[in-house]
Design an enzyme around this catalytic site. Structure first.
Site, PDB file in Angstrom:
ATOM      1  N   CYS A   1      32.514  98.299  17.056  1.00 20.01           N
ATOM      2  CA  CYS A   1      31.815  97.438  16.085  1.00 20.01           C
ATOM      3  C   CYS A   1      31.227  96.205  16.769  1.00 20.01           C
ATOM      4  O   CYS A   1      31.907  95.518  17.530  1.00 20.01           O
ATOM      5  CB  CYS A   1      32.797  97.018  14.994  1.00 20.01           C
ATOM      6  SG  CYS A   1      32.135  95.768  13.877  1.00 20.01           S
TER       7      CYS A   1
ATOM      8  N   CYS B   1      37.873  96.092  16.689  1.00 25.45           N
ATOM      9  CA  CYS B   1      37.473  97.501  16.697  1.00 25.45           C
ATOM     10  C   CYS B   1      36.448  97.715  17.816  1.00 25.45           C
ATOM     11  O   CYS B   1      35.456  96.989  17.907  1.00 25.45           O
ATOM     12  CB  CYS B   1      36.897  97.908  15.349  1.00 25.45           C
ATOM     13  SG  CYS B   1      38.059  97.629  14.001  1.00 25.45           S
TER      14      CYS B   1
ATOM     15  N   GLU C   1      25.353  87.406   8.005  1.00 25.27           N
ATOM     16  CA  GLU C   1      24.345  88.368   7.587  1.00 25.27           C
ATOM     17  C   GLU C   1      24.785  89.091   6.328  1.00 25.27           C
ATOM     18  O   GLU C   1      25.978  89.267   6.078  1.00 25.27           O
ATOM     19  CB  GLU C   1      24.092  89.366   8.717  1.00 25.27           C
ATOM     20  CG  GLU C   1      23.619  88.652   9.965  1.00 25.27           C
ATOM     21  CD  GLU C   1      23.012  89.550  11.005  1.00 25.27           C
ATOM     22  OE1 GLU C   1      22.977  90.777  10.784  1.00 25.27           O
ATOM     23  OE2 GLU C   1      22.566  89.024  12.020  1.00 25.27           O
TER      24      GLU C   1
ATOM     25  N   CYS D   1      34.710  88.329  13.526  1.00 19.46           N
ATOM     26  CA  CYS D   1      35.893  89.068  13.060  1.00 19.46           C
ATOM     27  C   CYS D   1      36.945  89.057  14.159  1.00 19.46           C
ATOM     28  O   CYS D   1      36.627  89.170  15.337  1.00 19.46           O
ATOM     29  CB  CYS D   1      35.510  90.503  12.709  1.00 19.46           C
ATOM     30  SG  CYS D   1      36.884  91.436  11.988  1.00 19.46           S
TER      31      CYS D   1
ATOM     32  N   CYS E   1      25.697  99.833   9.097  1.00 20.74           N
ATOM     33  CA  CYS E   1      27.122  99.519   9.281  1.00 20.74           C
ATOM     34  C   CYS E   1      27.441  99.184  10.724  1.00 20.74           C
ATOM     35  O   CYS E   1      27.064  99.910  11.630  1.00 20.74           O
ATOM     36  CB  CYS E   1      27.992 100.720   8.940  1.00 20.74           C
ATOM     37  SG  CYS E   1      27.906 101.194   7.246  1.00 20.74           S
TER      38      CYS E   1
ATOM     39  N   CYS F   1      25.494  94.256   0.471  1.00 19.05           N
ATOM     40  CA  CYS F   1      26.600  94.268   1.436  1.00 19.05           C
ATOM     41  C   CYS F   1      26.825  92.836   1.936  1.00 19.05           C
ATOM     42  O   CYS F   1      25.912  92.190   2.431  1.00 19.05           O
ATOM     43  CB  CYS F   1      26.249  95.204   2.587  1.00 19.05           C
ATOM     44  SG  CYS F   1      27.511  95.263   3.865  1.00 19.05           S
TER      45      CYS F   1
HETATM   46  N1  SAH Z   1      36.166  94.738   8.312  1.00 17.14           N
HETATM   47  C1  SAH Z   1      36.086  95.674   7.278  1.00 17.14           C
HETATM   48  C2  SAH Z   1      34.743  95.660   6.578  1.00 17.14           C
HETATM   49  C3  SAH Z   1      33.535  95.494   7.436  1.00 17.14           C
HETATM   50  S1  SAH Z   1      33.147  96.841   8.502  1.00 17.14           S
HETATM   51  C4  SAH Z   1      36.402  97.065   7.787  1.00 17.14           C
HETATM   52  O1  SAH Z   1      36.470  97.257   8.991  1.00 17.14           O
HETATM   53  O2  SAH Z   1      36.625  97.950   6.965  1.00 17.14           O
HETATM   54  C5  SAH Z   1      32.498  98.038   7.337  1.00 17.14           C
HETATM   55  C6  SAH Z   1      32.533  99.481   7.834  1.00 17.14           C
HETATM   56  O3  SAH Z   1      31.619  99.664   8.928  1.00 17.14           O
HETATM   57  C7  SAH Z   1      33.907  99.919   8.346  1.00 17.14           C
HETATM   58  O4  SAH Z   1      34.265 101.143   7.763  1.00 17.14           O
HETATM   59  C8  SAH Z   1      33.676 100.093   9.838  1.00 17.14           C
HETATM   60  O5  SAH Z   1      34.547 101.049  10.361  1.00 17.14           O
HETATM   61  C9  SAH Z   1      32.227 100.514   9.885  1.00 17.14           C
HETATM   62  N2  SAH Z   1      31.572 100.308  11.184  1.00 17.14           N
HETATM   63  C10 SAH Z   1      31.797  99.327  12.074  1.00 17.14           C
HETATM   64  N3  SAH Z   1      30.979  99.470  13.149  1.00 17.14           N
HETATM   65  C11 SAH Z   1      30.214 100.562  12.905  1.00 17.14           C
HETATM   66  C12 SAH Z   1      29.168 101.207  13.618  1.00 17.14           C
HETATM   67  N4  SAH Z   1      28.729 100.745  14.787  1.00 17.14           N
HETATM   68  N5  SAH Z   1      28.593 102.290  13.068  1.00 17.14           N
HETATM   69  C13 SAH Z   1      28.997 102.760  11.856  1.00 17.14           C
HETATM   70  N6  SAH Z   1      29.979 102.179  11.140  1.00 17.14           N
HETATM   71  C14 SAH Z   1      30.585 101.098  11.649  1.00 17.14           C
HETATM   72 FE1  SF4 Z   2      36.100  93.621  11.989  1.00 15.92          FE
HETATM   73 FE2  SF4 Z   2      34.159  95.325  12.656  1.00 15.92          FE
HETATM   74 FE3  SF4 Z   2      36.708  96.123  12.733  1.00 15.92          FE
HETATM   75 FE4  SF4 Z   2      35.553  95.677  10.353  1.00 15.92          FE
HETATM   76  S1  SF4 Z   2      34.972  97.257  11.854  1.00 15.92           S
HETATM   77  S2  SF4 Z   2      37.578  94.998  11.042  1.00 15.92           S
HETATM   78  S3  SF4 Z   2      34.173  93.965  10.900  1.00 15.92           S
HETATM   79  S4  SF4 Z   2      35.776  94.523  14.014  1.00 15.92           S
END
Ligand code: SAH
Ligand code: SF4
Length: 385
Positions: free
Chosen positions: A155, A152, A112, A148, A375, A141
């Site tokens: 996420c 986290c 995406e 991934c 995000c 984006c």
């Molecule tokens: N993997 C990289 C880039 C992709 S995630 C990273 O983690 O930085 C991009 C951003 O989205 C990151 O700052 C992450 O912390 C944030 N993010 C992930 N899940 C989210 C959510 N459910 N709501 C808001 N931000 C989120």
């Molecule tokens: Fe991966 Fe989501 Fe963590 Fe970014 S925030 S490193 S996309 S698991």
């Protein structure tokens, strides 16, 4: 450092991922020169091919008007095709954001990407969106991996696990396909690229950086208009620090918690690379004039959003010895993700603490929540095709 292996990847067309070995899109100017030479054509034709792929944004060899028919036939006979990713589905939000499901080139899967226009809004909703350009600048984006591996807890992409790395052509192709869809005029329209979609870019370093080089050198996007976001992959940050200024994108680090115990809970990768190690790696990045490193901070209701947490972030920023700014993001919900959205008062309270202490702080407004484009909401919506 790794420039030699980077070059090998970029230079040797046969070393691209299985299934995409005949895709021209994703090869850099030197590799394209090699293709042209092997095809027995004069080298200067390589420049025309490069321009056609990255400036004119052709989707098929047929569309290249600058090359003779015989040469195009020959390339096709040798198995070459443009091989640029295609948009399979587009979802449009009421705020103008578009989320795309993009077809993989090197695998039968999808990723995406998101288009976020910023404009005067004057034309939005007047029924002429397709004909009238309703934006002055836009942010794209981009995803770097299918799924991934970084787990986290908040996420949605994490739920997929890592399926595979995207190739350089697939990553740069997301950008170019979207530029094409919106008729973006390079050098005139203001376009930002953020590597904040699905995946951890620094865990797919070679392919991701090869894509960045193409975007800078061939597509014409300044590295100052590109930001890579990482969960804090220390060796990746150290490699990034060694990239020359004229191709190195800006850096954003997902801090997301005020201290190591909480960060380890919500981002288990913190056990491997705790906050101090990530900041130490960030210190090795030589910042350009007025550049700052961004700390992204997802506010998880009741978990990371108290005024005391904000005070801890202030101390962390002050003690870091790095030019930093903080981007606050209210957590966006996803199915089966067990967190709470922060209360609007908590978000504002958090921002005020940082601002009052002189920390540069921005509140990122959620874009395209209604189409699940915000995000952390990106997850393949079609499993495979
Ligand atoms: N993997 C990289 C880039 C992709 S995630 C990273 O983690 O930085 C991009 C951003 O989205 C990151 O700052 C992450 O912390 C944030 N993010 C992930 N899940 C989210 C959510 N459910 N709501 C808001 N931000 C989120
Ligand atoms: Fe991966 Fe989501 Fe963590 Fe970014 S925030 S490193 S996309 S698991």
């Amino acid at each position: 450092m790794n420039s030699q292996s980077d070059n090998l990847v970029a230079l040797d067309p046969l070393r691209t991922a299985p299934g995409s070995s005949n895709a021209l899109f994703g090869l850099d100017a030197q590799a394209l020169q090699k293709v042209v030479e092997i095809a027995g054509e004069p080298v200067w034709r390589a420049r025309q091919l490069t321009e056609a792929l990255y400036r004119q944004r052709v989707a098929t060899l047929d569309q290249v008007t600058t090359l003779p028919l015989a040469m195009k036939r020959r390339l096709a006979d040798e198995g070459w095709r443009v091989g640029r990713p295609k948009i399979l589905q587009a979802f449009r939000s009421s705020d103008g954001t578009e989320r795309y499901l993009i077809e993989g080139v090197a695998g039968p899967d999808t990723v995406e990407a998101v288009w976020m226009p910023e404009g005067d809004g004057g034309e939005m909703g007047d029924g002429f969106e397709d004909e009238v350009k309703s934006w002055n600048r836009a942010t794209i984006c981009i995803s770097s991996q299918v799924g991934c591996a970084v787990n986290c807890q908040f996420c949605l992409t994490a739920r997929l696990g890592l399926q595979r790395n995207l190739t350089a052509g697939e990553i740069a192709g997301e950008v170019v396909t979207i530029l094409d869809r919106h008729g973006v005029v390079m050098g005139k329209d203001r376009i930002n690229v953020v590597f904040m979609g699905m995946g951890e870019p620094l865990l797919n370093y070679d392919n991701w950086m090869a894509a960045v080089r193409i975007l800078v050198r061939e597509v014409g996007i300044s590295p100052l208009r590109m930001t890579v976001s990482t969960s804090g992959i220390v060796p990746g940050i150290e490699r990034l620090a060694q990239e020359p200024d004229d191709v190195r994108p800006k850096l954003a680090i997902s801090l997301n918690a005020p201290n190591d115990p909480i960060r380890s809970e919500v981002m288990p990768i913190n056990r491997k690379w705790p906050i101090a190690a990530v900041l130490q790696a960030a210190r090795t990045v030589h910042l350009r004039n007025r550049e700052r490193i961004t700390l992204e901070y997802v506010l998880l209701g009741g978990v990371t959003d108290s005024p005391d947490h904000a005070e801890q972030v202030v101390r962390l920023v002050r003690g870091a010895g790095i030019a930093l700014k903080v981007n606050l993001i209210a957590w966006n919900p996803g199915p089966d993700v067990q967190f709470q959205m922060p209360q609007p008062e908590a978000v504002e309270g958090f921002r005020k603490v940082l601002a009052a202490e002189g920390v540069p702080v921005y509140l990122r407004k959620p874009r395209g929540r209604d189409i699940f484009a915000a995000c952390g909401q990106l997850k393949r919506t079609v499993e495979s095709l």
